[in-house]
Design an enzyme around this catalytic site. Structure first.
Site, PDB file in Angstrom:
ATOM      1  N   ASP A   1      -4.697  -4.173   4.562  1.00  0.00           N
ATOM      2  CA  ASP A   1      -3.244  -4.169   4.432  1.00  0.00           C
ATOM      3  C   ASP A   1      -2.715  -2.820   4.906  1.00  0.00           C
ATOM      4  OD1 ASP A   1      -0.823  -5.200   3.854  1.00  0.00           O
ATOM      5  OD2 ASP A   1      -0.987  -4.998   1.675  1.00  0.00           O
TER       6      ASP A   1
ATOM      7  N   LYS B   1      -9.230  -8.454   5.145  1.00  0.00           N
ATOM      8  CA  LYS B   1      -7.947  -8.295   5.846  1.00  0.00           C
ATOM      9  C   LYS B   1      -7.283  -7.044   5.293  1.00  0.00           C
ATOM     10  CE  LYS B   1      -3.789 -10.644   7.303  1.00  0.00           C
ATOM     11  NZ  LYS B   1      -2.881  -9.554   6.950  1.00  0.00           N
TER      12      LYS B   1
ATOM     13  N   GLU C   1     -14.145 -10.827   7.743  1.00  0.00           N
ATOM     14  CA  GLU C   1     -13.794  -9.409   7.569  1.00  0.00           C
ATOM     15  C   GLU C   1     -12.710  -9.290   6.513  1.00  0.00           C
ATOM     16  OE1 GLU C   1     -12.108  -8.704  11.419  1.00  0.00           O
ATOM     17  OE2 GLU C   1     -14.040  -8.704  12.445  1.00  0.00           O
TER      18      GLU C   1
ATOM     19  N   CYS D   1      11.853   7.832 -31.947  1.00  0.00           N
ATOM     20  CA  CYS D   1      12.443   7.463 -33.225  1.00  0.00           C
ATOM     21  C   CYS D   1      12.120   8.595 -34.198  1.00  0.00           C
ATOM     22  CB  CYS D   1      11.816   6.159 -33.715  1.00  0.00           C
ATOM     23  SG  CYS D   1      12.023   5.912 -35.479  1.00  0.00           S
TER      24      CYS D   1
ATOM     25  N   ASP E   1     -20.927  19.512   4.275  1.00  0.00           N
ATOM     26  CA  ASP E   1     -19.574  19.841   4.720  1.00  0.00           C
ATOM     27  C   ASP E   1     -19.495  21.295   5.192  1.00  0.00           C
ATOM     28  OD1 ASP E   1     -18.971  17.319   4.005  1.00  0.00           O
ATOM     29  OD2 ASP E   1     -17.596  17.828   2.360  1.00  0.00           O
TER      30      ASP E   1
ATOM     31  N   GLU F   1      -6.872  -1.369  12.346  1.00  0.00           N
ATOM     32  CA  GLU F   1      -5.853  -1.159  11.328  1.00  0.00           C
ATOM     33  C   GLU F   1      -5.922   0.271  10.808  1.00  0.00           C
ATOM     34  OE1 GLU F   1      -4.312  -4.122  10.919  1.00  0.00           O
ATOM     35  OE2 GLU F   1      -3.199  -4.020   9.021  1.00  0.00           O
TER      36      GLU F   1
ATOM     37  N   TYR G   1     -11.252  -3.786  14.547  1.00  0.00           N
ATOM     38  CA  TYR G   1     -11.661  -5.182  14.353  1.00  0.00           C
ATOM     39  C   TYR G   1     -11.520  -6.018  15.625  1.00  0.00           C
ATOM     40  CZ  TYR G   1      -6.618  -5.499  13.257  1.00  0.00           C
ATOM     41  OH  TYR G   1      -5.255  -5.392  13.279  1.00  0.00           O
TER      42      TYR G   1
ATOM     43  N   LYS H   1      -5.327 -15.776   2.659  1.00  0.00           N
ATOM     44  CA  LYS H   1      -4.654 -14.739   1.868  1.00  0.00           C
ATOM     45  C   LYS H   1      -5.067 -14.775   0.395  1.00  0.00           C
ATOM     46  CE  LYS H   1      -1.465 -12.602   3.414  1.00  0.00           C
ATOM     47  NZ  LYS H   1      -0.338 -12.523   4.320  1.00  0.00           N
TER      48      LYS H   1
ATOM     49  N   CYS I   1      13.564   0.559 -37.156  1.00  0.00           N
ATOM     50  CA  CYS I   1      13.875   1.052 -38.503  1.00  0.00           C
ATOM     51  C   CYS I   1      15.290   1.603 -38.637  1.00  0.00           C
ATOM     52  CB  CYS I   1      12.866   2.106 -38.934  1.00  0.00           C
ATOM     53  SG  CYS I   1      13.083   3.690 -38.117  1.00  0.00           S
TER      54      CYS I   1
ATOM     55  N   SER J   1      -0.663 -12.119  16.203  1.00  0.00           N
ATOM     56  CA  SER J   1      -0.696 -12.173  14.746  1.00  0.00           C
ATOM     57  C   SER J   1      -1.694 -13.259  14.351  1.00  0.00           C
ATOM     58  CB  SER J   1       0.690 -12.478  14.201  1.00  0.00           C
ATOM     59  OG  SER J   1       1.192 -13.622  14.859  1.00  0.00           O
TER      60      SER J   1
ATOM     61  N   ARG K   1       1.559  -1.788  16.849  1.00  0.00           N
ATOM     62  CA  ARG K   1       1.645  -3.161  17.323  1.00  0.00           C
ATOM     63  C   ARG K   1       3.077  -3.515  17.725  1.00  0.00           C
ATOM     64  NH1 ARG K   1       3.088  -7.942  15.126  1.00  0.00           N
ATOM     65  NH2 ARG K   1       2.101  -9.799  16.005  1.00  0.00           N
TER      66      ARG K   1
ATOM     67  N   TYR L   1     -20.927  21.681   8.544  1.00  0.00           N
ATOM     68  CA  TYR L   1     -19.998  21.131   9.529  1.00  0.00           C
ATOM     69  C   TYR L   1     -18.887  22.143   9.810  1.00  0.00           C
ATOM     70  CZ  TYR L   1     -16.651  18.018  11.784  1.00  0.00           C
ATOM     71  OH  TYR L   1     -15.769  17.459  12.683  1.00  0.00           O
ATOM     72  N   ASP L   2     -18.345  22.696   8.734  1.00  0.00           N
ATOM     73  CA  ASP L   2     -17.259  23.677   8.887  1.00  0.00           C
ATOM     74  C   ASP L   2     -17.716  24.886   9.703  1.00  0.00           C
ATOM     75  OD1 ASP L   2     -15.578  22.072   7.492  1.00  0.00           O
ATOM     76  OD2 ASP L   2     -15.839  23.108   5.564  1.00  0.00           O
TER      77      ASP L   2
ATOM     78  N   CYS M   1       9.197   4.340 -40.350  1.00  0.00           N
ATOM     79  CA  CYS M   1       9.303   3.310 -39.317  1.00  0.00           C
ATOM     80  C   CYS M   1       8.045   2.426 -39.278  1.00  0.00           C
ATOM     81  CB  CYS M   1       9.507   3.983 -37.962  1.00  0.00           C
ATOM     82  SG  CYS M   1       9.719   2.825 -36.625  1.00  0.00           S
TER      83      CYS M   1
ATOM     84  N   CYS N   1      16.828   3.568 -33.682  1.00  0.00           N
ATOM     85  CA  CYS N   1      15.569   2.848 -33.484  1.00  0.00           C
ATOM     86  C   CYS N   1      15.758   1.360 -33.793  1.00  0.00           C
ATOM     87  CB  CYS N   1      14.505   3.458 -34.390  1.00  0.00           C
ATOM     88  SG  CYS N   1      12.973   2.511 -34.429  1.00  0.00           S
TER      89      CYS N   1
ATOM     90  N   LYS O   1     -13.083 -15.189  11.858  1.00  0.00           N
ATOM     91  CA  LYS O   1     -12.973 -15.352  13.302  1.00  0.00           C
ATOM     92  C   LYS O   1     -14.193 -16.129  13.779  1.00  0.00           C
ATOM     93  CE  LYS O   1     -10.577 -10.989  13.644  1.00  0.00           C
ATOM     94  NZ  LYS O   1     -10.648  -9.550  13.877  1.00  0.00           N
TER      95      LYS O   1
END
Ligand code: 9MJ
Length: 673
Positions: free
Chosen positions: A122, A120, A118, A432, A32, A178, A230, A320, A417, A81, A141, A35-36, A438, A414, A296
């Site tokens: 969410d 699905k 694949e 309590c 990292d 997605e 996808y 699902k 008790c 869909s 979409r 990269y930075d 108790c 309570c 698919k």
């Protein structure tokens, strides 16, 4: 091209490549920090030569100017869909339909249909448009025909390349996929939202949608969004592409787009079912939420034959998982008393199947949470159960509320008790106060009582205490001292020797200190140090039992919460009964050494400070007096030695005069000190 320009392009290509290694291949080549370093190098050059900045530069992800509104985008090819299958049977029917259609078209080869399977995701479906390899548009979409132009926000998502890798991509390429928020990021976002009193998101999908619909991309940039592709939309026909969905995905991957690593080819119904089970089992350990599997038909030739019905392809189906969220009714709100005495409201629900189990209870945590959700008996609520996480009430469906149900209030006593319930200021939990008595707290109270820093009863471990309580041999800590050798020796894994040893330890524990004994009582928020402070101050248990709120507050390091807890604890008759029973067993302690306090010049003197002091705060005055051994209380009585009166002292001075208590002005007080 200038040498600088060449260097700049090389840097950009390098950064794009390392992004690809990191996000797409999940196999970074450099650290990292390396990269930075490259990114900073690019930033420095661009800062000196702003004319060389291009939109596809890795430095240009966040837009500086918020939008007034989103433009709409008409999808050149509708974003479809998916039809759903909720059982293995429904999937088999789907498979059979495909076999039938292909047979009719004389294309079926009598082999299992190959499916690209694949997870699905969410999240939120989006379309990305690349022209000559450069990301030019990102759209939601929407309704499938028209979406919103969220390009600025899409650009902030690091898993989406601003420029494609290589050169063999079509001049115009629409990628579909997605946008998701991972679960960890979601929890963290809600934590921050809660801290800032912001709106909480119900689930990662809502959070992803809310984040992508920010008009200010600087906000989106801070949200932990990522992307998996996808599919493809429109593609210019200047390159030839493979003839299966899975191979097409591999090509997208080679251009720098992330595809889901769980994707796999499966054969027929059997293969599909095995994949479903594998992913179902893996579901909770994935970093992002999935709500099923998408299958698919892998052959693009077959896909073409199968075509579409209504707005969904006939070559794909979403199988699902059982839902994580369901609606149900709140039948009642019960109170549970935990081992520590905490009172927890629990919603009793009309049983509902959610996340693979039937849920009939959900914790409501505390009064604040109930108020936040505004949940009332009779309400319809959304219940969420993800993985092994306990079921949660996500929100109330207010539109389904009938009549005007009453708001829920925590009980004052309570339910186990009957002791008073305490909720201190700035605390969310109600407790309590019948700690010693108790039933709900019995085991915990005795475990604490016996622990090393309390009564230090050697050989009396948690398990043994639980066993003694379960067998009904002890109800309170006082009962420990009535146990007989016979009772102990007859317990599993005890025997003669350990029974003798334990009785000895019990006997030895009777010789203790006042501080240990106070600590052993298990008063809320009275830890070892506070117990010692109380013991030093009061020097006897009777005095502590009778202490007033003001007197407790006057002790250094004792605040209103502890003062209140102590008072309420001793107010409970049954707590006092247990203490009496304990003392009757012969528990004793040496007189508390009071030399320290007696050596101080103001020890034994009681002060009341009233009105506004000009040179110091009342608190500072109080501390100065306490440092000299004085007691500072809040109300004037015959036990008060001095009243210190600042500006506007009020009735306390009158009372002092009535009682003949000396009143000091601020000047006199300072001289006195
Ligand atoms: C999701 N949500 O993960 C599709 N999807 O394909 C996958 N959605 C899809 N594919 C065609 N993996 C329409 C939608």
């Amino acid at each position: 091209m200038s040498a600088l320009q060449i260097k700049l392009n090389k840097l950009k290509d390098e950064l794009n490549y390392h992004n690809y290694r990191y996000y797409v291949l999940d196999d970074p080549e450099i650290s990292d920090s390396e990269y930075d370093k490259l990114l900073r190098e690019l930033q420095d050059i661009e800062a000196q030569h702003p004319e060389l900045i291009t939109a596809d530069s890795p430095t240009q992800r966040v837009g500086a100017v918020p939008l007034a509104e989103f433009k709409t985008v008409k999808h050149e090819m509708p974003m479809l869909s998916l039809a759903n299958a909720f059982s293995d049977e429904e999937f088999s029917e789907f498979n059979q339909r495909i076999v039938d259609i292909l047979s009719k078209a004389k294309k079926y080869n009598n082999k299992d249909i190959q499916y690209a399977a694949e997870p699905k995701l969410d999240g939120l479906a989006v379309s990305l448009l690349y022209e000559n390899g450069i990301l030019v548009q990102g759209a939601t979409r929407g309704d499938g025909t028209t979406g919103e132009d969220v390009t600025q926000n899409i650009r902030t998502i690091e898993t989406i390349p601003l420029k494609l890798l290589g050169s063999d991509f079509p001049a115009r390429l629409e990628v579909r996929g997605e946008v998701v928020m991972d679960k960890k990021g979601f929890d963290e976002l809600n934590r921050i939202q809660r801290e800032n009193n912001g709106k909480l998101f119900a689930n990662p999908r809502n959070a992803a949608a809310g984040s992508l619909r920010q008009l200010d991309s600087r906000i989106t940039a801070k949200r932990p969004l990522s992307f998996f592709c996808y599919g493809m939309g429109i593609i210019s026909d200047d390159v030839s592409l493979p003839d299966t969905h899975s191979a097409l995905m591999e090509v997208l991957k080679s251009w720098g787009l992330r595809i889901n690593p769980e994707s796999q080819i499966v054969a027929g119904v059997k293969g599909a079912q095995a994949y479903y089970q594998r992913l179902f089992d893996k579901r909770e350990s994935l970093e992002y939420e999935i709500d099923g599997i998408v299958y698919k038909v892998d052959s693009l030739e077959y896909q073409k034959i199968l075509g579409f019905v209504a707005r969904a392809p006939r070559w794909a189906i979403a199988r699902k998982f059982p839902a994580h969220e369901e609606m149900t009714k709140v039948l009642g709100i019960d109170i549970q008393v935990g081992r520590t005495g905490a009172l927890t409201p629990v919603a009793r629900l009309e049983p509902v199947f959610v996340g693979g189990v039937t849920v009939s209870n959900a914790t409501l945590h505390n009064q604040d949470e109930i108020e936040r959700l505004d949940i009332r008996v009779g309400d319809t609520v959304v219940i969420r159960r993800a993985g092994d996480v306990i079921p949660q009430v996500v929100n109330v469906v207010l539109s389904k509320r009938q009549g005007k149900p009453r708001k829920f209030k925590m009980p004052t006593h309570c339910p186990v008790c009957g002791s008073l319930v305490v909720r201190n200021e700035n605390e969310v939990v109600s407790y309590c106060s019948g700690g010693l008595f108790c039933e709900a707290q019995r085991k915990q109270a005795i475990i604490h009582f016996a622990s090393r820093k309390a009564m230090n009863i050697d050989g009396l471990g948690d398990k043994l205490i639980e066993l003694l309580v379960d067998k009904g041999l002890i109800k309170t800590s006082a009962d420990l001292y009535t146990l007989t050798h016979e009772q102990l020796a007859s317990l599993e894994r005890m025997g003669d020797k350990s029974a003798t040893k334990l009785l000895k330890a019990l006997q030895a524990s009777k010789e203790t200190t006042l501080a240990r004994f106070i600590f052993a009582l298990g008063i809320h928020d009275v830890g070892e140090t506070t117990a010692k402070t109380l013991a030093d101050h009061f020097q006897s248990l009777e005095k502590l039992e009778e202490a007033s709120f003001d007197e407790l507050l006057s002790i250094r390091d004792i605040g209103p919460v502890v003062a209140n807890n102590v008072i309420t604890f001793f107010k409970q008759k049954h707590n006092r009964e247990v203490i009496d029973a304990l003392l009757k067993t012969g528990i004793h302690w040496p007189k508390v050494n009071s030399q320290v306090s007696q050596a101080q010049p103001l020890s034994g003197k009681t002060f009341v400070i009233t009105g506004t002091l000009s040179d110091m705060s009342r608190d500072e005055a109080k501390q100065a007096l306490q440092a000299l051994g004085a007691k500072v209380t809040g109300s004037v009585s015959k036990n008060t030695d001095y009243v210190v009166a600042g500006e506007k002292p009020g009735s306390k001075v009158d009372k002092a005069r009535q009682l003949g208590v000396e009143v000091l002005t601020e000047e006199q007080f300072k001289a006195f000190l």
